[in-house]
Design an enzyme around this catalytic site. Structure first.
Site, PDB file in Angstrom:
ATOM      1  N   TYR A 123       0.826  -1.223   0.000  1.00 32.69           N
ATOM      2  CA  TYR A 123       0.000   0.000   0.000  1.00 32.69           C
ATOM      3  C   TYR A 123       0.857   1.268   0.000  1.00 32.69           C
ATOM      4  CZ  TYR A 123      -4.077  -2.895   0.181  1.00 32.69           C
ATOM      5  OH  TYR A 123      -5.045  -3.813  -0.162  1.00 32.69           O
TER       6      TYR A 123
ATOM      7  N   GLN B  33     -15.371   2.520  -6.155  1.00 35.22           N
ATOM      8  CA  GLN B  33     -14.676   1.372  -5.567  1.00 35.22           C
ATOM      9  C   GLN B  33     -13.191   1.710  -5.433  1.00 35.22           C
ATOM     10  OE1 GLN B  33     -16.229  -2.492  -7.599  1.00 35.22           O
ATOM     11  NE2 GLN B  33     -16.770  -0.792  -8.924  1.00 35.22           N
TER      12      GLN B  33
ATOM     13  N   VAL C  20      -9.710   3.437  -4.279  1.00 39.67           N
ATOM     14  CA  VAL C  20      -9.182   3.942  -3.026  1.00 39.67           C
ATOM     15  C   VAL C  20      -8.322   5.188  -3.272  1.00 39.67           C
ATOM     16  CG1 VAL C  20      -9.347   1.705  -1.875  1.00 39.67           C
ATOM     17  CG2 VAL C  20      -7.234   2.288  -3.090  1.00 39.67           C
TER      18      VAL C  20
ATOM     19  N   HIS D 216     -14.659   1.035  -0.904  1.00 42.04           N
ATOM     20  CA  HIS D 216     -13.579   0.116  -0.525  1.00 42.04           C
ATOM     21  C   HIS D 216     -12.464   0.797   0.259  1.00 42.04           C
ATOM     22  CE1 HIS D 216     -14.886  -2.801  -3.976  1.00 42.04           C
ATOM     23  NE2 HIS D 216     -15.704  -2.804  -2.952  1.00 42.04           N
TER      24      HIS D 216
HETATM   25  N1  APR Z   1     -11.766   3.727 -19.308  1.00 42.41           N
HETATM   26  C1  APR Z   1     -12.827   3.022 -18.808  1.00 42.41           C
HETATM   27  N2  APR Z   1     -12.725   1.744 -18.412  1.00 42.41           N
HETATM   28  C2  APR Z   1     -11.516   1.159 -18.514  1.00 42.41           C
HETATM   29  C3  APR Z   1     -10.383   1.816 -19.014  1.00 42.41           C
HETATM   30  C4  APR Z   1     -10.541   3.176 -19.422  1.00 42.41           C
HETATM   31  N3  APR Z   1      -9.531   3.899 -19.909  1.00 42.41           N
HETATM   32  N4  APR Z   1      -9.339   0.960 -18.983  1.00 42.41           N
HETATM   33  C5  APR Z   1      -9.809  -0.199 -18.478  1.00 42.41           C
HETATM   34  N5  APR Z   1     -11.119  -0.083 -18.197  1.00 42.41           N
HETATM   35  C6  APR Z   1     -12.046  -1.076 -17.618  1.00 42.41           C
HETATM   36  C7  APR Z   1     -11.735  -2.526 -17.920  1.00 42.41           C
HETATM   37  O1  APR Z   1     -12.235  -2.888 -19.208  1.00 42.41           O
HETATM   38  C8  APR Z   1     -12.467  -3.239 -16.782  1.00 42.41           C
HETATM   39  O2  APR Z   1     -13.808  -3.536 -17.120  1.00 42.41           O
HETATM   40  O3  APR Z   1     -11.986  -0.971 -16.217  1.00 42.41           O
HETATM   41  C9  APR Z   1     -12.427  -2.194 -15.645  1.00 42.41           C
HETATM   42  C10 APR Z   1     -11.491  -2.529 -14.523  1.00 42.41           C
HETATM   43  O4  APR Z   1     -11.936  -3.676 -13.860  1.00 42.41           O
HETATM   44  P1  APR Z   1     -11.186  -4.239 -12.578  1.00 42.41           P
HETATM   45  O5  APR Z   1      -9.716  -4.263 -12.819  1.00 42.41           O
HETATM   46  O6  APR Z   1     -11.844  -5.496 -12.187  1.00 42.41           O
HETATM   47  O7  APR Z   1     -11.423  -3.080 -11.465  1.00 42.41           O
HETATM   48  P2  APR Z   1     -12.692  -2.844 -10.544  1.00 42.41           P
HETATM   49  O8  APR Z   1     -13.942  -3.286 -11.197  1.00 42.41           O
HETATM   50  O9  APR Z   1     -12.611  -1.436 -10.060  1.00 42.41           O
HETATM   51  O10 APR Z   1     -12.380  -3.811  -9.334  1.00 42.41           O
HETATM   52  C11 APR Z   1     -13.269  -3.866  -8.253  1.00 42.41           C
HETATM   53  O11 APR Z   1     -11.749  -5.287  -7.103  1.00 42.41           O
HETATM   54  O12 APR Z   1      -9.767  -6.064  -6.179  1.00 42.41           O
HETATM   55  C12 APR Z   1     -10.679  -5.148  -6.192  1.00 42.41           C
HETATM   56  O13 APR Z   1     -11.012  -3.835  -4.369  1.00 42.41           O
HETATM   57  C13 APR Z   1     -10.564  -3.787  -5.689  1.00 42.41           C
HETATM   58  O14 APR Z   1     -12.130  -1.978  -5.893  1.00 42.41           O
HETATM   59  C14 APR Z   1     -11.519  -3.048  -6.581  1.00 42.41           C
HETATM   60  C15 APR Z   1     -12.524  -4.118  -6.970  1.00 42.41           C
END
Ligand code: APR
Length: 229
Positions: A53, A86, A88, A104
């Site tokens: 972190y 979601q 941080v 989160h």
């Molecule tokens: N603009 C919009 N969306 C985007 C971009 C962009 N430039 N680049 C990537 N993405 C999309 C991806 O296609 C994907 O659907 O962002 C999404 C990211 O998904 P995750 O990596 O799963 O992130 P998130 O959904 O925020 O994760 C949820 O999981 O581990 C945890 O606690 C952590 O808050 C987080 C939670």
């Protein structure tokens, strides 16, 4: 004033240079969730979790909000905007958004392991492994780890249920309970999903913009503002 509610995820900060979790090259390809994002992981190896972190926080100090974050600030001209994030990071706040709920947790804060009400700002990027609250209980990152309750979920559900417009941006909707928030939004409410990838959203009234947050949110915000004028 009508309520525009946004559910944001890591993708909105991707264009600022912060890695997402599940895209290729994402954080969960480089680290094991059990090691760095669970309470057990923290009990097993506090130094590793603290360093993980600290690195995220250091990176956050080096980046700035992008056009996606700023588009949502523009929406406040005509809407009561609530952001449920979601993320941080603090990029929504640094862009100027005024009502942000961090489902989160927040990277720049630490809290006591004995008293969840004791939450402090971290000065700079470093949380020292040996830092404690005034009673001597260790401080931990103010992050909701896997397997932990999501204390702000009820409030997020209430805000979602009251939406007149709903925007989902940059989230794979892979993590519950956050992913379930869409189900609290009434079926007649217009919903937008801004994400370059297909995101499963089995609800009514959804328009999917398959593009990055920077351009996609600008379009959605223009559309909503033009509806108001
Ligand atoms: N603009 C919009 N969306 C985007 C971009 C962009 N430039 N680049 C990537 N993405 C999309 C991806 O296609 C994907 O659907 O962002 C999404 C990211 O998904 P995750 O990596 O799963 O992130 P998130 O959904 O925020 O994760 C949820 O999981 O581990 C945890 O606690 C952590 O808050 C987080 C939670």
């Amino acid at each position: 004033m009508k309520k525009a509610v946004i559910l944001s995820g890591a993708g909105i900060s991707a264009e600022s240079g912060i890695s997402t979790f599940r895209d290729s090259g994402g954080l969960w390809e480089q680290y094991r969730v059990e090691d760095v994002a669970t309470y057990d992981g923290w009990l097993r190896n506090r130094a590793l979790v603290t360093a993980f972190y600290n690195q995220r926080r250091k990176q956050l100090l080096e980046v700035t909000p992008n056009a996606g974050h700023y588009a949502l600030v523009r929406l406040e001209k005509a809407f009561d905007v609530h952001i449920i994030t979601q993320n941080v990071d603090d990029l929504h706040e640094r862009a100027g958004s005024r009502q942000v709920l961090h489902l989160h947790g927040e990277l720049k804060k630490a809290r006591s392991t004995a008293n969840p009400e004791y939450i402090v700002d971290i000065d700079g990027w470093e949380l020292h492994e040996k830092m404690t609250d005034p009673q001597g209980a260790p401080l931990r990152p103010h992050i909701v780890w896997f397997g932990e309750a999501v204390p702000l979920m009820e409030e997020a559900a209430r805000i979602s249920a009251a939406a007149d417009f709903y925007i989902v941006v940059g989230t794979s909707l892979a993590v519950y309970p956050a992913a379930g928030l869409l189900h609290y939004v009434p079926p007649y409410v217009p919903k937008y999903i801004v994400d370059p990838k297909e995101v499963p959203a089995p609800v009514a009234n959804v328009k999917h913009l398959r593009e990055p947050a920077s351009t996609g949110l600008a379009k959605v915000v223009d559309e909503l503002l033009s509806k108001r004028s």
